[in-house]
Design a protein around this motif. Sequence first.
Motif, PDB file in Angstrom:
ATOM      1  N   ARG A  93      45.332 -21.347  22.232  1.00  0.00           N
ATOM      2  CA  ARG A  93      44.970 -21.939  20.928  1.00  0.00           C
ATOM      3  C   ARG A  93      45.210 -23.441  20.961  1.00  0.00           C
ATOM      4  O   ARG A  93      44.431 -24.230  20.422  1.00  0.00           O
ATOM      5  N   PHE A 116      42.504 -25.029  23.280  1.00  0.00           N
ATOM      6  CA  PHE A 116      41.236 -25.108  22.541  1.00  0.00           C
ATOM      7  C   PHE A 116      41.294 -26.235  21.510  1.00  0.00           C
ATOM      8  O   PHE A 116      40.402 -27.084  21.463  1.00  0.00           O
ATOM      9  N   ASN A 163      43.663 -18.727  15.766  1.00  0.00           N
ATOM     10  CA  ASN A 163      43.250 -17.829  16.845  1.00  0.00           C
ATOM     11  C   ASN A 163      41.795 -17.447  16.614  1.00  0.00           C
ATOM     12  O   ASN A 163      41.488 -16.321  16.217  1.00  0.00           O
ATOM     13  N   VAL A 164      40.919 -18.429  16.870  1.00  0.00           N
ATOM     14  CA  VAL A 164      39.518 -18.258  16.494  1.00  0.00           C
ATOM     15  C   VAL A 164      38.810 -17.230  17.366  1.00  0.00           C
ATOM     16  O   VAL A 164      39.261 -16.890  18.453  1.00  0.00           O
ATOM     17  N   THR A 165      37.667 -16.788  16.900  1.00  0.00           N
ATOM     18  CA  THR A 165      36.878 -15.784  17.615  1.00  0.00           C
ATOM     19  C   THR A 165      35.773 -16.445  18.441  1.00  0.00           C
ATOM     20  O   THR A 165      35.507 -17.642  18.291  1.00  0.00           O
ATOM     21  N   LEU A 166      35.110 -15.611  19.250  1.00  0.00           N
ATOM     22  CA  LEU A 166      34.002 -16.102  20.073  1.00  0.00           C
ATOM     23  C   LEU A 166      32.943 -16.800  19.212  1.00  0.00           C
ATOM     24  O   LEU A 166      32.471 -17.886  19.564  1.00  0.00           O
ATOM     25  N   LEU A 167      32.589 -16.225  18.095  1.00  0.00           N
ATOM     26  CA  LEU A 167      31.518 -16.800  17.263  1.00  0.00           C
ATOM     27  C   LEU A 167      31.942 -18.151  16.690  1.00  0.00           C
ATOM     28  O   LEU A 167      31.129 -19.071  16.590  1.00  0.00           O
ATOM     29  N   ILE A 202      34.156 -20.147  18.228  1.00  0.00           N
ATOM     30  CA  ILE A 202      34.150 -21.029  19.396  1.00  0.00           C
ATOM     31  C   ILE A 202      32.747 -21.584  19.603  1.00  0.00           C
ATOM     32  O   ILE A 202      32.547 -22.784  19.807  1.00  0.00           O
ATOM     33  N   LEU A 203      31.744 -20.707  19.500  1.00  0.00           N
ATOM     34  CA  LEU A 203      30.352 -21.156  19.673  1.00  0.00           C
ATOM     35  C   LEU A 203      29.972 -22.148  18.569  1.00  0.00           C
ATOM     36  O   LEU A 203      29.357 -23.182  18.835  1.00  0.00           O
ATOM     37  N   PRO A 242      30.589 -23.832  25.090  1.00  0.00           N
ATOM     38  CA  PRO A 242      31.813 -23.130  24.699  1.00  0.00           C
ATOM     39  C   PRO A 242      32.879 -23.159  25.797  1.00  0.00           C
ATOM     40  O   PRO A 242      34.052 -23.409  25.543  1.00  0.00           O
ATOM     41  N   ALA A 243      32.460 -22.976  27.052  1.00  0.00           N
ATOM     42  CA  ALA A 243      33.424 -22.951  28.166  1.00  0.00           C
ATOM     43  C   ALA A 243      34.186 -24.274  28.266  1.00  0.00           C
ATOM     44  O   ALA A 243      35.374 -24.294  28.619  1.00  0.00           O
ATOM     45  N   LEU A 279      37.544 -24.448  26.619  1.00  0.00           N
ATOM     46  CA  LEU A 279      38.669 -23.613  27.083  1.00  0.00           C
ATOM     47  C   LEU A 279      39.241 -24.114  28.406  1.00  0.00           C
ATOM     48  O   LEU A 279      40.197 -23.542  28.924  1.00  0.00           O
ATOM     49  N   VAL A 280      38.667 -25.219  28.918  1.00  0.00           N
ATOM     50  CA  VAL A 280      39.155 -25.757  30.193  1.00  0.00           C
ATOM     51  C   VAL A 280      40.482 -26.446  29.949  1.00  0.00           C
ATOM     52  O   VAL A 280      40.604 -27.309  29.073  1.00  0.00           O
TER      53      VAL A 280
END
Lengths: 75, 75
Positions: free
Chosen positions: B4, B7, B45-49, B51-52, B62-63, B66-67
């Motif tokens: 988190r 991100f 603690n966000v979700t995939l959607l 993040i997009l 999106p990737a 998270l790097v």
Amino acid sequence: MDIRKVFGANVRVYRLAAGLSQEAIAARMGVDRAYVSAIERGLQNVTLLTILQVAESLNVRPADLLVESVQKSRS
Amino acid sequence: MDIRKVFGANVRVYRLAAGLSQEAIAARMGVDRAYVSAIERGLQNVTLLTILQVAESLNVRPADLLVESVQKSRS
């Protein structure tokens, strides 16, 4: 991009590349196999903490699971 | 790794690099500025959607968000 499908497909690609079953990943994560199956089918809108948990169970980086091309380049 | 925080720090790095305010990103996402602030502080603690949605508002993949190294190499 349906990021849930990208994530699910990548989880499957890395899982198969590691020669692991859905049961094995589920056991590592402490979740039910059906949950792993739903993730791989792009049906789960998982959170950051679950992304990390899945990545750790597959020994990959979280970012690797969101890269759109992995599923194409390795399939 | 606290994913988190990774991100959130990356969202901040890319937002500042784009010269955008939290208000501007919040407006693009249709959310409150306070939510963007909480994301950047690693509290969500966000979700995939989501993040997009954040990635699209910053014009990054999106990737990229998270790097782990982005926040270090650019700060």
